[in-house]
Design an enzyme around this catalytic site. Structure first.
Site, mmCIF file in Angstrom:
data_model
loop_
_atom_site.group_PDB
_atom_site.id
_atom_site.type_symbol
_atom_site.label_atom_id
_atom_site.label_comp_id
_atom_site.label_asym_id
_atom_site.label_seq_id
_atom_site.Cartn_x
_atom_site.Cartn_y
_atom_site.Cartn_z
ATOM 1 N N LYS A 136 13.147 63.846 78.390
ATOM 2 C CA LYS A 136 12.995 64.949 78.935
ATOM 3 C C LYS A 136 11.604 65.074 79.759
ATOM 4 C CE LYS A 136 12.242 65.186 74.010
ATOM 5 N NZ LYS A 136 13.053 65.484 72.948
ATOM 6 N N LYS A 156 14.668 55.226 81.198
ATOM 7 C CA LYS A 156 15.552 55.737 80.007
ATOM 8 C C LYS A 156 15.745 57.261 80.439
ATOM 9 C CE LYS A 156 11.903 57.304 76.802
ATOM 10 N NZ LYS A 156 11.588 57.374 75.525
ATOM 11 N N LYS A 201 1.354 56.941 76.783
ATOM 12 C CA LYS A 201 0.996 58.303 76.676
ATOM 13 C C LYS A 201 -0.750 58.370 77.497
ATOM 14 C CE LYS A 201 4.034 60.727 74.740
ATOM 15 N NZ LYS A 201 4.518 61.834 75.356
HETATM 16 P P1 TYM Z 1 12.092 61.315 70.292
HETATM 17 O O1 TYM Z 1 12.022 62.922 70.075
HETATM 18 O O2 TYM Z 1 11.433 60.958 71.677
HETATM 19 O O3 TYM Z 1 13.750 61.025 70.657
HETATM 20 C C1 TYM Z 1 14.528 61.439 69.564
HETATM 21 C C2 TYM Z 1 15.552 60.257 69.298
HETATM 22 O O4 TYM Z 1 16.426 59.909 70.430
HETATM 23 C C3 TYM Z 1 16.356 58.853 70.954
HETATM 24 N N1 TYM Z 1 16.360 58.528 72.556
HETATM 25 C C4 TYM Z 1 17.082 57.851 72.897
HETATM 26 N N2 TYM Z 1 17.926 56.938 72.572
HETATM 27 C C5 TYM Z 1 18.632 55.949 73.445
HETATM 28 N N3 TYM Z 1 18.360 56.378 74.758
HETATM 29 C C6 TYM Z 1 17.570 57.231 75.221
HETATM 30 N N4 TYM Z 1 17.376 57.540 76.659
HETATM 31 C C7 TYM Z 1 16.679 57.972 74.411
HETATM 32 N N5 TYM Z 1 15.797 59.054 74.381
HETATM 33 C C8 TYM Z 1 15.530 59.440 72.945
HETATM 34 C C9 TYM Z 1 14.900 58.080 70.305
HETATM 35 O O5 TYM Z 1 14.815 56.745 70.206
HETATM 36 C C10 TYM Z 1 14.929 58.998 69.036
HETATM 37 O O6 TYM Z 1 15.808 58.023 68.039
HETATM 38 N N6 TYM Z 1 8.855 59.204 67.376
HETATM 39 C C11 TYM Z 1 10.343 59.797 67.684
HETATM 40 C C12 TYM Z 1 10.631 60.934 66.494
HETATM 41 C C13 TYM Z 1 10.388 60.592 65.185
HETATM 42 C C14 TYM Z 1 11.189 59.910 64.098
HETATM 43 C C15 TYM Z 1 10.193 59.796 62.863
HETATM 44 C C16 TYM Z 1 12.430 59.234 64.244
HETATM 45 C C17 TYM Z 1 9.113 61.034 64.305
HETATM 46 N N7 TYM Z 1 9.272 60.460 63.187
HETATM 47 C C18 TYM Z 1 10.927 58.993 62.001
HETATM 48 C C19 TYM Z 1 12.667 58.383 63.203
HETATM 49 C C20 TYM Z 1 12.092 58.502 62.136
HETATM 50 C C21 TYM Z 1 10.567 60.452 68.933
HETATM 51 O O7 TYM Z 1 9.530 60.472 69.696
HETATM 52 O O8 TYM Z 1 11.721 60.580 69.258
#
Ligand code: TYM
Length: 331
Positions: free
Chosen positions: A197, A194, A111
């Site tokens: 967005k 990966k 970040k």
């Molecule tokens: P975020 O919003 O970036 O993504 C949400 C979920 O999608 C998965 N993901 C992927 N998995 C595989 N390949 C990819 N290219 C890919 N892109 C996204 C992420 O691993 C995630 O599971 N910090 C988290 C959100 C969060 C969270 C939590 C998750 C906040 N608190 C508590 C679980 C438990 C995040 O930014 O995910």
């Protein structure tokens, strides 16, 4: 029965990475476990959205969760900011989270690179908020993609530290979870890294993309100049195309193109045409349901209300107990 928690930041539409990395597992788990799935709108404040964008994005993700198959009767579907107990637990956890360990977190370092003009303390303490999200329901399983592995490890550290500090076995150790398998990383279309967005234009396929948009993005996907010797090792860009095909196409299709590659007869244009077609077929039912659910204002509001009540009940119990453990007592 396990308690399961997962969430997604509302910073855009859901893409295939979100679906295969987290949502799909979660949807399967909701039939047997005590599941909480939330929209991480506190987390999204680290990028300073406008009030209009914030609300619109939360609604969009709520609709897409439902369209993807989350059942509000089976799991608790809620918006993080509707349960402010999470913020209180975040505050408690921050008192025992150390700057050094937070600064070492890979997502924080990323970040800093991505938004050097806005290195706020919410970014630094992102892992403690995420830990609070998970342990507020005393969860044991967290279906997430590979990119969240380190956050889960930090969650275990914070939960264990709390237990040790107060000499109590209160928070269980949550584990990152993917069905019977390694955590997955769904690749994007621009040759490396990966699907995400914030990984550049055209890199992600969203569940609500129109067929034409999918076709355009897939046809532009990065490839290489093709194999020159039979059985040649695939470049990263080509491995990515194959991996995407593996999740949306049939095994027969995948094997066909694999054979064509191994015998140096492959035409990437044909492979991409097939991949686009299979992605369009895969996402079509999502698109339809997104449209139908989005138009049903009363249903969307009812789901948010139901989720708020159920999540609040679980979180309030934890906070009551945590306050007592810490030593806050009512006079
Ligand atoms: P975020 O919003 O970036 O993504 C949400 C979920 O999608 C998965 N993901 C992927 N998995 C595989 N390949 C990819 N290219 C890919 N892109 C996204 C992420 O691993 C995630 O599971 N910090 C988290 C959100 C969060 C969270 C939590 C998750 C906040 N608190 C508590 C679980 C438990 C995040 O930014 O995910």
């Amino acid at each position: 029965m396990e308690t399961v928690v997962s969430g997604i930041r509302p910073t855009g539409n859901l893409h295939l990475g979100n679906y295969f990395g987290a949502l799909r597992n979660f949807i399967t788990m909701q039939n047997e476990h005590n599941c909480y799935f939330f929209i991480a709108d506190y987390h999204s404040l680290t990028t300073h959205p406008t009030p209009h964008d914030l609300h619109g994005n939360v609604r969009k993700i709520l609709v897409e969760y439902l369209a993807a198959g989350l059942d509000p009767e089976k799991s608790t579907l809620y918006i993080q900011s509707d349960v402010p107990e999470t913020a209180e637990l975040y505050l408690f956890l921050n008192m025992n989270a150390y700057i050094g360990e937070l600064e070492r977190c890979t997502s924080f370092k990323d970040k800093i690179r991505q938004q050097p003009q806005n290195v706020n303390s919410g970014l630094l303490t992102y892992p403690t908020l995420m830990a609070a999200d998970i342990i507020i329901h005393r969860a044991t399983k967290v279906p997430v993609g590979k990119d969240q592995e380190q956050h889960l490890e930090m969650t275990r550290t914070f939960a264990n530290r709390f237990n040790r500090l107060y000499n109590i076995d209160y928070f269980p150790e949550p584990q990152a979870f993917n069905f019977g398998n390694e955590l997955v990383k769904i690749p994007g279309l621009n040759g490396s890294g990966k699907m995400g967005k914030s990984e550049g234009e055209g890199n992600a396929i969203f569940l609500d993309d129109e067929p034409e948009a999918i076709r355009k993005k897939v046809m532009k996907a990065v490839t290489d100049s093709g194999p020159t010797v039979p059985g040649q090792q695939k470049s990263e860009a080509i491995q990515n195309i194959f991996q995407l095909m593996k999740v949306v196409s049939t095994e027969e299709t995948l094997n066909y193109f694999d054979d064509m590659y191994n015998t140096c007869q492959i035409r990437y244009g044909d492979m991409k045409k097939q991949l686009a077609q299979d992605m369009i077929a895969f996402t079509a039912p999502f698109r339809e349901r997104i449209r139908a659910i989005s138009a049903d204002e009363a249903f969307v509001s009812k789901v948010a209300r139901m989720g708020r009540e159920k999540a609040h009940e679980s979180a309030a119990k934890t906070i009551r107990e945590v306050r007592e453990i810490i030593g806050f007592k009512r006079f």
